[in-house]
Design an enzyme around this catalytic site. Structure first.
Site, PDB file in Angstrom:
ATOM      1  N   HIS A   1      52.391  20.314  60.338  1.00 19.41           N
ATOM      2  CA  HIS A   1      51.179  21.094  60.093  1.00 19.41           C
ATOM      3  C   HIS A   1      50.580  20.741  58.740  1.00 19.41           C
ATOM      4  O   HIS A   1      49.360  20.651  58.589  1.00 19.41           O
ATOM      5  CB  HIS A   1      51.501  22.600  60.109  1.00 19.41           C
TER       6      HIS A   1
ATOM      7  N   ARG B   1      40.821  17.798  72.847  1.00 15.50           N
ATOM      8  CA  ARG B   1      41.927  18.667  73.263  1.00 15.50           C
ATOM      9  C   ARG B   1      41.346  19.871  73.997  1.00 15.50           C
ATOM     10  O   ARG B   1      40.708  20.730  73.380  1.00 15.50           O
ATOM     11  CB  ARG B   1      42.729  19.126  72.047  1.00 15.50           C
TER      12      ARG B   1
ATOM     13  N   ARG C   1      41.225  15.089  77.241  1.00 14.71           N
ATOM     14  CA  ARG C   1      42.626  15.135  77.652  1.00 14.71           C
ATOM     15  C   ARG C   1      42.847  16.389  78.479  1.00 14.71           C
ATOM     16  O   ARG C   1      42.505  17.491  78.052  1.00 14.71           O
ATOM     17  CB  ARG C   1      43.546  15.153  76.432  1.00 14.71           C
TER      18      ARG C   1
ATOM     19  N   GLU D   1      52.749   8.185  75.243  1.00 11.07           N
ATOM     20  CA  GLU D   1      53.560   8.935  74.283  1.00 11.07           C
ATOM     21  C   GLU D   1      55.045   8.725  74.537  1.00 11.07           C
ATOM     22  O   GLU D   1      55.876   9.112  73.720  1.00 11.07           O
ATOM     23  CB  GLU D   1      53.246  10.429  74.401  1.00 11.07           C
TER      24      GLU D   1
ATOM     25  N   ASP E   1      53.990  11.795  69.210  1.00 15.36           N
ATOM     26  CA  ASP E   1      55.097  11.907  70.163  1.00 15.36           C
ATOM     27  C   ASP E   1      55.797  10.571  70.377  1.00 15.36           C
ATOM     28  O   ASP E   1      57.014  10.532  70.579  1.00 15.36           O
ATOM     29  CB  ASP E   1      54.591  12.451  71.499  1.00 15.36           C
TER      30      ASP E   1
ATOM     31  N   ARG F   1      59.937  15.761  65.153  1.00  9.89           N
ATOM     32  CA  ARG F   1      58.805  15.527  64.266  1.00  9.89           C
ATOM     33  C   ARG F   1      58.608  16.636  63.244  1.00  9.89           C
ATOM     34  O   ARG F   1      57.843  16.478  62.294  1.00  9.89           O
ATOM     35  CB  ARG F   1      57.522  15.359  65.081  1.00  9.89           C
TER      36      ARG F   1
ATOM     37  N   CYS G   1      45.112   7.686  69.202  1.00 11.90           N
ATOM     38  CA  CYS G   1      44.533   8.989  68.850  1.00 11.90           C
ATOM     39  C   CYS G   1      45.511   9.873  68.094  1.00 11.90           C
ATOM     40  O   CYS G   1      45.221  11.034  67.840  1.00 11.90           O
ATOM     41  CB  CYS G   1      44.027   9.712  70.101  1.00 11.90           C
TER      42      CYS G   1
END
Length: 562
Positions: free
Chosen positions: A192, A291, A327, A416, A440, A450, A487
């Site tokens: 984040h 998204r 997506r 991914e 990912d 991650r 992306c």
């Protein structure tokens, strides 16, 4: 000869330089003493009500902050507010007050701790939420005990924020006018902290081991969010240079290309209509990752087709005549929704998510594809559609067929999963394009969560193994004459962007504020130079050595301030 200034090194995740005094993030709220109970004379019901009132006040504060924000900031604050209002968490805490006679602050601590343990064991998206839960717990305890609420401390002048880690809500609420740069000991390239810092344009360095102790005594630090180096007490010349670079205003003219004219489409990642408007204003050539989850979050039931059409059109209308890649819903057991969950999964990160949810809930995908098709016909954007978490040739073929049934002619896949990268030639025999989600892809390639700062060096898109999978995907695209883009967060890094172009990537999609920096670096190197840089990175033994070796071959970085 002048001695070099001492420095702390981490991973640069948000480009830019900044100089300022250090402000260390306060330590989190201390754990209330175990077993601390109410006195016999205390009114247990009143204490339970006080607990609920404190939680409600925290939720209201967070929601007000979310309402005043937009984009990623709004999403993070809204999600944290929802945790503060979670009836399950509060019910458990109230039970501990009423049945176990615990003081409210100890009750909420134990209730939150139980949820954190459960979510940690589940992994995936649930593990991502543990920091939010701890943040909400600390805010409620602060409200109950009269302590200052967790958050960024006040300082009379703009500063460099140094912390072991930052809660998502704290990161989302950062003011770029106050916080010149961020340095954390934990977090990673796809945390984040990295994502929000990039969106806000705050230079940031993560995974900087020992930063709190090393930087706390410095009168001034210079943060380089590109190289990941934090210099203690920089020289007057370094300060002047950093401030001159920070004062530059760079813009994007709307056409991405290398110095010799090789075209690289520079697109934006957007998650809602507000982000789409900002991306269009920044000159993005289109949207490489739209998204669509914003339509589905916080609902007990999925939105209907008509409602989705309205929301999608709000994004498409910002890009007339330009490409917008939508997506389909990227959710499942690791990103739970009320109407879309698989509670029986032991490892949600490897479970039913992305396109895999369509097997269990087929109508959800059918409705979404229909809504996208209707929105596309109502607007003039060039709409492409891609599915997340595609792993096999059969999945790709099936998705293309479902898109065609709705009149959507440009159907692609997210890469991914390493298996999809290795089979990209076969997958792209039917899919019309591929977009690599480096976040990912790095996690699954390196078997590194991650979110763990301790594994940040592994979970880094500069890892040569990850770059080889990018190369393999581009090779598969070339075999089928299909475009391959990126992306993930890697596309926002100007230096890594040049490497990706050298590997064969034809488009890069990023946060809108990264467009000018990426465009500037690409315009300073030729396509052949990008290919050379790619080979340097591929043959390096580690992520750090790959990053260093490529930077050493780009003297133009000093001139550009990257």
């Amino acid at each position: 000869m002048n001695e070099p200034q001492p420095a702390v090194r981490g991973i640069g995740v948000s480009a830019g330089t900044a100089v300022g005094p250090v402000v260390v993030m306060p330590e989190p709220i201390e754990e209330p003493p175990p077993g601390r109970r109410l006195a016999p004379r205390d009114d247990q019901q009143a204490e339970a009500v006080r607990l609920r009132s404190a939680a409600s006040a925290v939720a209201d504060d967070l929601m007000r902050a979310a309402d005043a924000a937009d984009g990623t900031t709004q999403d993070v604050l809204g999600a944290t507010a929802a945790i503060a209002a979670d009836p399950t968490l509060l019910a458990d805490a109230e039970r501990r007050v009423l049945d176990d006679h615990l003081v409210p602050e100890r009750a909420i601590w134990e209730a939150a701790d139980a949820v954190v343990r459960q979510f940690t064991e589940l992994g995936g998206y649930f593990a991502e939420r543990t920091q939010d839960i701890a943040d909400v717990r600390d805010r409620i305890i602060a409200n109950l005990t009269g302590l200052p609420a967790p958050g960024v401390p006040d300082h009379p002048e703009p500063f460099v924020l140094v912390a072991r880690d930052l809660a998502p809500s704290a990161t989302a609420a950062l003011d770029p006018e106050r916080v010149l740069a961020i340095v954390t000991e934990l977090a990673g390239p796809t945390s984040h902290t990295a994502i929000v810092a990039n969106a806000k344009g705050i230079p940031a360095v993560v995974a900087a081991t020992g930063a709190v102790g090393a930087l706390a005594s410095a009168a001034l630090v210079l943060v380089d969010g590109s190289s990941g180096v934090v210099t203690l007490d920089p020289s007057a010349d370094q300060v002047a240079r950093a401030r001159e670079l920070a004062s530059r205003t760079r813009t994007f003219d709307g056409t991405g290309r290398t110095a010799d004219g090789h075209r690289v489409a520079l697109l934006a990642n957007v998650g809602d209509p507000t982000g789409a408007a900002a991306a269009a204003a920044a000159g993005a050539e289109g949207v490489g990752l739209f998204r669509s989850e914003f339509c589905f979050l916080g609902r007990e039931d999925p939105p209907g087709v008509d409602e989705q059409v309205v929301e999608y059109r709000r994004v498409l209308t910002e890009f007339p005549g330009r490409k917008v890649v939508v997506r389909t819903l990227d959710s499942g057991a690791d990103k739970p929704l009320e109407f879309l969950s698989s509670p029986d999964e032991e490892n949600p990160a490897l479970g039913v998510r992305g396109l895999r949810t369509a097997e269990r809930w087929p109508q959800l995908l059918e409705d979404q594809l229909e809504a996208i098709a209707l929105a596309a016909r109502a607007e003039s954007a060039d709409v492409w559609v891609m599915a997340p978490m595609v792993a096999t040739v059969d999945e790709a073929q099936w998705f293309v067929e479902r898109c065609a049934a709705h009149g959507l002619s440009q159907a692609g896949v997210m890469v991914e999963v390493p298996g999809a990268a290795l089979l990209s030639g076969q997958i792209l025999a039917s899919a019309h394009f591929a977009s690599i989600g480096t976040n990912d892809l790095a996690q699954y390639t390196m078997a590194a969560d991650r979110l763990l700062g301790s594994l940040a060096e592994l979970n880094d898109p500069w890892q040569p193994a990850v770059l080889r999978l990018v190369e393999a995907t581009c090779r598969g695209g070339a075999q089928q004459n299909r475009p391959v883009g990126v992306c993930g967060e890697a596309a926002s890094n100007p230096v890594l962007a040049a490497v990706l172009v050298g590997l064969g990537v034809s488009s890069l999609s990023m946060t809108a504020r990264s467009l000018p920096d990426v465009a500037a670096l690409l315009a300073a190197v030729t396509h052949d130079e990008c290919r050379t840089l790619a080979q340097v990175a591929l043959t390096a033994p580690s992520a750090r050595s790959a990053r260093d070796a490529v930077r050493e071959r780009l003297p133009v970085l000093a001139e550009l301030g990257l």
